[in-house]
Design a protein around this motif. Structure first.
Motif, PDB file in Angstrom:
ATOM      1  N   GLY A  68      32.963  41.346  28.684  1.00  0.00           N
ATOM      2  CA  GLY A  68      34.031  41.378  29.686  1.00  0.00           C
ATOM      3  C   GLY A  68      33.582  40.844  31.033  1.00  0.00           C
ATOM      4  O   GLY A  68      34.311  40.086  31.690  1.00  0.00           O
ATOM      5  N   VAL A  69      32.386  41.217  31.458  1.00  0.00           N
ATOM      6  CA  VAL A  69      31.859  40.713  32.731  1.00  0.00           C
ATOM      7  C   VAL A  69      31.711  39.199  32.689  1.00  0.00           C
ATOM      8  O   VAL A  69      32.081  38.488  33.637  1.00  0.00           O
ATOM      9  CB  VAL A  69      30.509  41.391  33.049  1.00  0.00           C
ATOM     10  CG1 VAL A  69      29.822  40.691  34.226  1.00  0.00           C
ATOM     11  CG2 VAL A  69      30.719  42.867  33.362  1.00  0.00           C
ATOM     12  N   ARG A  70      31.171  38.691  31.578  1.00  0.00           N
ATOM     13  CA  ARG A  70      31.020  37.234  31.465  1.00  0.00           C
ATOM     14  C   ARG A  70      32.371  36.532  31.456  1.00  0.00           C
ATOM     15  O   ARG A  70      32.569  35.501  32.117  1.00  0.00           O
ATOM     16  CB  ARG A  70      30.249  36.903  30.183  1.00  0.00           C
ATOM     17  CG  ARG A  70      28.789  37.324  30.202  1.00  0.00           C
ATOM     18  CD  ARG A  70      28.143  37.050  28.857  1.00  0.00           C
ATOM     19  NE  ARG A  70      26.714  37.379  28.874  1.00  0.00           N
ATOM     20  CZ  ARG A  70      25.938  37.332  27.802  1.00  0.00           C
ATOM     21  NH1 ARG A  70      26.453  36.979  26.624  1.00  0.00           N
ATOM     22  NH2 ARG A  70      24.650  37.641  27.910  1.00  0.00           N
ATOM     23  N   PHE A  71      33.317  37.099  30.703  1.00  0.00           N
ATOM     24  CA  PHE A  71      34.641  36.482  30.600  1.00  0.00           C
ATOM     25  C   PHE A  71      35.331  36.427  31.957  1.00  0.00           C
ATOM     26  O   PHE A  71      35.851  35.383  32.378  1.00  0.00           O
ATOM     27  CB  PHE A  71      35.501  37.262  29.607  1.00  0.00           C
ATOM     28  CG  PHE A  71      36.950  36.854  29.613  1.00  0.00           C
ATOM     29  CD1 PHE A  71      37.348  35.677  28.997  1.00  0.00           C
ATOM     30  CD2 PHE A  71      37.911  37.644  30.243  1.00  0.00           C
ATOM     31  CE1 PHE A  71      38.688  35.295  29.019  1.00  0.00           C
ATOM     32  CE2 PHE A  71      39.243  37.267  30.261  1.00  0.00           C
ATOM     33  CZ  PHE A  71      39.634  36.085  29.642  1.00  0.00           C
ATOM     34  N   PHE A  72      35.351  37.556  32.662  1.00  0.00           N
ATOM     35  CA  PHE A  72      36.040  37.597  33.954  1.00  0.00           C
ATOM     36  C   PHE A  72      35.325  36.725  34.994  1.00  0.00           C
ATOM     37  O   PHE A  72      35.972  36.117  35.847  1.00  0.00           O
ATOM     38  CB  PHE A  72      36.142  39.034  34.453  1.00  0.00           C
ATOM     39  CG  PHE A  72      37.128  39.863  33.699  1.00  0.00           C
ATOM     40  CD1 PHE A  72      38.450  39.462  33.576  1.00  0.00           C
ATOM     41  CD2 PHE A  72      36.744  41.058  33.097  1.00  0.00           C
ATOM     42  CE1 PHE A  72      39.377  40.223  32.884  1.00  0.00           C
ATOM     43  CE2 PHE A  72      37.666  41.827  32.396  1.00  0.00           C
ATOM     44  CZ  PHE A  72      38.977  41.411  32.280  1.00  0.00           C
ATOM     45  N   GLY A  73      33.989  36.663  34.931  1.00  0.00           N
ATOM     46  CA  GLY A  73      33.262  35.831  35.885  1.00  0.00           C
ATOM     47  C   GLY A  73      33.584  34.359  35.723  1.00  0.00           C
ATOM     48  O   GLY A  73      33.857  33.648  36.702  1.00  0.00           O
ATOM     49  N   VAL A  74      33.564  33.876  34.464  1.00  0.00           N
ATOM     50  CA  VAL A  74      33.891  32.466  34.209  1.00  0.00           C
ATOM     51  C   VAL A  74      35.361  32.198  34.503  1.00  0.00           C
ATOM     52  O   VAL A  74      35.718  31.162  35.106  1.00  0.00           O
ATOM     53  CB  VAL A  74      33.540  32.099  32.754  1.00  0.00           C
ATOM     54  CG1 VAL A  74      34.004  30.681  32.431  1.00  0.00           C
ATOM     55  CG2 VAL A  74      32.033  32.221  32.520  1.00  0.00           C
ATOM     56  N   SER A  75      36.236  33.105  34.087  1.00  0.00           N
ATOM     57  CA  SER A  75      37.677  32.914  34.302  1.00  0.00           C
ATOM     58  C   SER A  75      38.011  32.841  35.786  1.00  0.00           C
ATOM     59  O   SER A  75      38.840  32.014  36.199  1.00  0.00           O
ATOM     60  CB  SER A  75      38.459  34.062  33.659  1.00  0.00           C
ATOM     61  OG  SER A  75      38.237  34.106  32.275  1.00  0.00           O
ATOM     62  N   ARG A  76      37.370  33.690  36.574  1.00  0.00           N
ATOM     63  CA  ARG A  76      37.674  33.688  38.004  1.00  0.00           C
ATOM     64  C   ARG A  76      37.336  32.337  38.619  1.00  0.00           C
ATOM     65  O   ARG A  76      38.101  31.804  39.425  1.00  0.00           O
ATOM     66  CB  ARG A  76      36.895  34.795  38.699  1.00  0.00           C
ATOM     67  CG  ARG A  76      37.231  34.910  40.174  1.00  0.00           C
ATOM     68  CD  ARG A  76      36.228  35.757  40.908  1.00  0.00           C
ATOM     69  NE  ARG A  76      36.569  35.871  42.314  1.00  0.00           N
ATOM     70  CZ  ARG A  76      35.713  36.199  43.253  1.00  0.00           C
ATOM     71  NH1 ARG A  76      34.459  36.446  42.946  1.00  0.00           N
ATOM     72  NH2 ARG A  76      36.099  36.293  44.509  1.00  0.00           N
ATOM     73  N   ALA A  77      36.176  31.781  38.275  1.00  0.00           N
ATOM     74  CA  ALA A  77      35.784  30.487  38.841  1.00  0.00           C
ATOM     75  C   ALA A  77      36.752  29.384  38.438  1.00  0.00           C
ATOM     76  O   ALA A  77      37.179  28.568  39.273  1.00  0.00           O
ATOM     77  CB  ALA A  77      34.363  30.141  38.397  1.00  0.00           C
ATOM     78  N   LEU A  78      37.123  29.342  37.166  1.00  0.00           N
ATOM     79  CA  LEU A  78      38.031  28.297  36.692  1.00  0.00           C
ATOM     80  C   LEU A  78      39.427  28.450  37.293  1.00  0.00           C
ATOM     81  O   LEU A  78      40.061  27.466  37.704  1.00  0.00           O
ATOM     82  CB  LEU A  78      38.115  28.337  35.171  1.00  0.00           C
ATOM     83  CG  LEU A  78      36.819  27.980  34.415  1.00  0.00           C
ATOM     84  CD1 LEU A  78      37.018  28.134  32.915  1.00  0.00           C
ATOM     85  CD2 LEU A  78      36.368  26.562  34.756  1.00  0.00           C
TER      86      LEU A  78
END
Length: 355
Positions: A68-78
């Motif tokens: 979840g942390v990885r998903f939200f981190g990448v999603s936020r940047a994109l």
């Protein structure tokens, strides 16, 4: 009804110029909402992961939180990249439309309809004031919608975890969304509304010096004109400094309220942890959820800091573009003869005030 109210003010009419760009505007709002929610998810998942990892459980039990942390981190940047790209595309396309309409209105006004308007001031309105309207599209239209959607979601999520935490967060978000922008606007109001006119005066001074430099030198007025331009420049810098201070106030208030919300939610949740109503692992998640939710609220103070300057720019643009056209062409003009001489009968000419 909303459109009718917006039509009553210059700033509202400028806002309605985005009607033909509603698709870009909708995409910008959706991407902005997704960006904030991704930031909320990132911090909330991070708070849970840190607290749960401190208990030293089996690593497999942390897999969902890690993913979840990885998903939200990448999603936020994109999502942030897409939101910036879309919102700036919307702003620049709309400014292009506004500048084109402004120029079309100037054409029939030249020269008789522009009495008392200097070229430097017109250029200042055509360039500086139109550019100032980008704050309307970047900071004033979509951020309130993003703030509403994200605030409702964050309060609902906090209420699901702990109802009292949701109530405290709702109060803090309401305070940040209303009181902070009002205070910031009050601090920036005077300086913001006077910037456009001060910029126009300085542009006129510089234009007069550049065009009439020889005449000024012959008259021995170099020092007078230089001092006049320096004084106007100092006045403009003073207004810009006050505007920057209000922007700093907006940033400071946003940070203060975000930290205050985290502290308030934590304080309200601690008794629930002691009573066993709330798992202690979720305490950090609630605190970081409250802090992250203010990413949607902070832009409101920034918008309040520039809204009066943007309103002044819209008024200055309409002050020129809405002037009556001195000479109206007939709806059905006679065609120009294909050849031969053109003779004018009964035509007279005089300068204003002459015979």
């Amino acid at each position: 009804m909303i459109a009718a109210r917006l039509e009553r003010t210059p700033l509202g009419r400028a806002a309605l110029a985005t009607r033909n760009r509603w698709k870009l505007f909708t995409i910008s709002v959706l991407l902005g909402t997704g960006t904030v929610l991704a930031a909320v998810g990132l911090l909330t998942a991070s708070g849970y992961l840190i607290s749960r990892a401190a208990e030293r459980p089996e690593i497999l039990s942390l897999t969902v939180a890690i993913v979840g942390v990885r998903f939200f981190g990448v999603s936020r940047a994109l999502l942030r990249y897409g939101e910036r790209l879309t919102s700036h595309d919307l702003a620049f396309r709309t400014l292009t439309d506004l500048r084109g309409r402004f120029f079309e209105r100037l054409i029939p006004l030249v020269p008789a309809g522009l009495d008392g308007s200097r070229r430097a001031d017109l250029m200042s309105r055509f360039v500086g004031d139109v550019d100032r309207l980008q704050d309307l599209y970047l900071r004033a239209l979509s951020p309130p919608l993003v703030a509403i959607f994200c605030s409702v979601f964050c309060v609902a999520l906090a209420s699901i975890i702990l109802p009292v935490a949701g109530l405290v967060l709702a109060v803090m978000l309401l305070l940040g969304g209303l009181a902070a922008p009002a205070l910031t606007r009050w601090a920036a109001r005077t300086a913001g509304r006077r910037q456009s006119r001060a910029r126009g005066l300085l542009a006129m001074d510089l234009h007069e010096i550049a065009v009439g430099g020889a005449e000024i030198a012959v008259a021995g007025r170099e020092s007078d004109w230089l001092e006049r331009s320096r004084e106007d420049d100092r006045h403009l810098v003073s207004l810009q400094r006050r505007d920057a201070m209000s922007g700093g106030l907006a940033e400071g208030l946003g940070t203060l309220l975000a930290v205050g919300a985290a502290v308030a939610v934590t304080a309200a949740s601690i008794p629930a942890v002691h009573s066993g109503e709330l798992n202690g692992v979720l305490l950090a998640a609630l605190a970081l959820l409250a802090m992250a939710s203010f990413e949607a609220i902070t832009p409101l103070s920034q918008a309040a800091a520039v809204i009066d300057a943007t309103d002044e720019a819209a008024e200055r643009i309409e002050e020129v573009s809405e002037r009556p056209v001195p000479i109206l062409n007939p709806e059905h003009p006679r065609p120009v003869p294909a050849g031969g001489p053109i003779r004018l009968d009964g035509v007279s000419f005089a300068y204003p005030g002459g015979d």
